[in-house]
Design an enzyme around this catalytic site. Structure first.
Site, PDB file in Angstrom:
ATOM      1  N   LYS A 112     -43.008 -34.992  29.885  1.00  0.00           N
ATOM      2  CA  LYS A 112     -41.681 -34.624  30.379  1.00  0.00           C
ATOM      3  C   LYS A 112     -40.719 -34.281  29.240  1.00  0.00           C
ATOM      4  CE  LYS A 112     -42.047 -36.660  34.904  1.00  0.00           C
ATOM      5  NZ  LYS A 112     -43.467 -37.111  34.812  1.00  0.00           N
TER       6      LYS A 112
HETATM    7  C1  LIG Z   1     -44.509 -36.771  35.651  1.00  0.00           C
HETATM    8  C2  LIG Z   1     -45.890 -37.027  35.190  1.00  0.00           C
HETATM    9  C3  LIG Z   1     -47.018 -36.410  35.795  1.00  0.00           C
HETATM   10  C4  LIG Z   1     -46.890 -35.499  37.008  1.00  0.00           C
HETATM   11  O1  LIG Z   1     -46.276 -34.275  36.708  1.00  0.00           O
HETATM   12  P1  LIG Z   1     -45.645 -33.372  37.897  1.00  0.00           P
HETATM   13  O2  LIG Z   1     -44.928 -32.276  37.220  1.00  0.00           O
HETATM   14  O3  LIG Z   1     -44.735 -34.288  38.672  1.00  0.00           O
HETATM   15  O4  LIG Z   1     -46.796 -32.888  38.722  1.00  0.00           O
HETATM   16  C5  LIG Z   1     -48.275 -36.669  35.268  1.00  0.00           C
HETATM   17  N1  LIG Z   1     -48.433 -37.514  34.230  1.00  0.00           N
HETATM   18  C6  LIG Z   1     -47.394 -38.127  33.623  1.00  0.00           C
HETATM   19  C7  LIG Z   1     -47.652 -39.053  32.485  1.00  0.00           C
HETATM   20  C8  LIG Z   1     -46.091 -37.910  34.076  1.00  0.00           C
HETATM   21  O5  LIG Z   1     -45.055 -38.544  33.469  1.00  0.00           O
END
Ligand SMILES: *Cc1c(COP(=O)(O)O)cnc(C)c1O
Length: 470
Positions: A112
């Site tokens: 993120k």
């Molecule tokens: C948010 C997240 C995901 C999922 O990503 P999306 O964009 O919501 O599909 C997968 N792995 C981790 C570690 C995350 O923080």
């Protein structure tokens, strides 16, 4: 570049508009009115360039002249200079034709950061230009809150308040939020559950007087700018593996469908991609959809990959829009059925067309734990995190199931560092994942948080007393 709502009843906006708006006023999500097109020669010209330069070229058409080139370039440079690896998102080969795309070298050790490091800077830029301030308020069960804090810390025109359930996030997750010293960062430990924290944020946003006075804003995963920033690493990975002459497949641990939707955007922009494989844990609304064409809510089951524990995937509406020839009336009808009847089914045609690019699979808890072990044993001692393990398990299964030729490079997105989920990793492998050196002192840094009762008036008063007034 103009942006339109998937529900067709909100005003068209430019990039700055969608950046600050988040959700459209008709409840839809903003998407670009057209997909910018890159030719094979355009892609080839990016080969070997630094990540920030490729990011600038990919992002520029989406910004559509809203931000002067020099400002955009500076924000991109600053955002990715915070990463702990020179390649920003390095590719690691794990088998003859299998790769991990390491998206976790940012300040909070999860993917993120790639979007939120840029988003915080874009926000601050847009606010400064219009002479406004904003107050970002969000609830987190762990990952998003810390990434949002790191993206917004020290920005001149915004304050950020993140609510997390007191005593219910891991020590690493809490410390990533409470040890940031900047005065515009406020970590609130709410006496309640994650659901209480989410309900609290909703109540604050529903108070129109407060919302307007404080300039409340969210940085949730439906913000278009987050998807946009994520397109870049599909491009860099593809170019490293012989693109655009070779088309890799990507397997993406998915929750809200934001990460993999960015891969879809790359494909629509002309990047050759063999397959996009959606990997879910047992919260498998997406995997079920790609098997049956039915998109139906189910309860949420807690897993060791908590950032993928979702009931509905908020970005899926963007794909639904394209799947139906960008017919907003059709999207309104289906999303209405999701609200009123808990689900909907798309036509066999729409599903078949979508499955030319997409495949999907799921990994249950047992498979995920087994993969944590297997990946460790196969790698000379490199641990993966539980979300990545879900991706690896589904990638192994889908290479044959989805009919990929054996020489197709298959890239699994590594969405978090193992050190972010030490308990689950240690239980499965017997190994304790160490924090990277730049964070080794996390447990010595002083913490700063405010514990508040689960009471709207009290939380509102706290935000009012701490936010900087314009
Ligand atoms: C948010 C997240 C995901 C999922 O990503 P999306 O964009 O919501 O599909 C997968 N792995 C981790 C570690 C995350 O923080």
């Amino acid at each position: 570049m103009r942006y339109i709502s998937t529900r067709g009843q909100a005003p068209e906006l430019d990039f700055e508009g969608v950046l600050l708006a988040g959700l459209a006023t008709d409840g839809g999500l903003y998407v670009p009115a057209q997909w910018p097109q890159f030719s094979a020669a355009d892609w080839r010209a990016m080969r070997g360039l630094p990540y920030a330069e490729i990011a600038f070229r990919v992002i520029k058409p989406f910004v559509g002249g809203c931000i002067p080139d020099a400002d955009l370039r500076r924000m991109i440079d600053e955002a990715y200079a915070t990463f702990g690896h020179k390649a920003v998102v390095p590719l690691r080969q794990i088998d003859a034709n299998d790769w991990l795309l390491e998206l976790f070298h940012g300040p909070t050790l999860a993917f993120k950061d790639v979007a939120l490091q840029l988003l915080g800077r874009l926000f601050d830029w847009a606010l400064a230009r219009s002479g406004r301030r904003a107050t970002i308020v969000g609830a987190t069960s762990g990952d998003t809150g810390s990434a949002a804090i790191e993206g917004c810390r020290g920005r001149a025109n915004l304050d950020i308040f993140i609510l997390f359930p007191h005593g219910r996030v891991s020590d690493v997750q809490r410390r990533q939020m409470t040890t940031v010293p900047d005065a515009n960062v406020h970590a609130i430990a709410l006496e309640g559950t994650f659901d209480d924290a989410q309900a609290m944020v909703k109540a604050l946003f529903n108070d129109a007087g407060f919302r307007n006075a404080a300039g409340l804003t969210a940085v949730n995963s439906i913000n278009w700018a987050r998807v946009m920033a994520q397109i870049v690493y599909y491009v860099t990975a593809s170019l490293s593996l012989g693109g655009p002459e070779r088309a890799p497949a990507f397997c993406v641990p998915s929750g809200n469908f934001g990460d993999i939707f960015a891969g879809y955007c790359a494909a629509r922009m002309g990047l050759p991609i063999a397959k996009l494989i959606v990997a879910t844990n047992r919260n498998d609304i997406l995997a079920r959809f790609f098997e049956t064409g039915e998109y139906r809510k189910d309860g949420v089951n807690p897993t060791i990959s908590p950032s993928m524990d979702i009931q509905v995937a908020s970005n899926f509406e963007r794909l639904l829009f394209d799947m139906h020839g960008r017919d907003a009336a059709q999207v309104r009808k289906l999303m209405g059925e999701l609200d009123s009847a808990g689900g909907f089914t798309v036509s066999a045609n729409a599903l078949a067309e979508t499955k030319r690019l997409f495949a999907a699979g799921r990994a249950d808890e047992k498979t995920t734990k087994a993969m944590l072990k297997t990946a460790f044993a196969a790698s000379n001692g490199q641990l993966v995190d539980p979300h990545t393990a879900v991706g690896l398990a589904v990638a192994a299964e889908q290479r044959t199931k989805a009919g990929l030729p054996p020489d197709t490079p298959l890239v699994t997105l590594a969405t978090a560092d193992a050190a972010k989920f030490p308990a689950a990793v240690e239980e499965a492998t017997g190994q304790h994942p160490a924090l990277p050196p730049r964070m080794a002192d996390l447990f010595e840094r002083p913490e700063r948080q405010t514990v508040l009762p689960n009471d709207v008036a009290g939380v509102r008063a706290f935000i009012e007393s701490r936010r900087v007034k314009a």
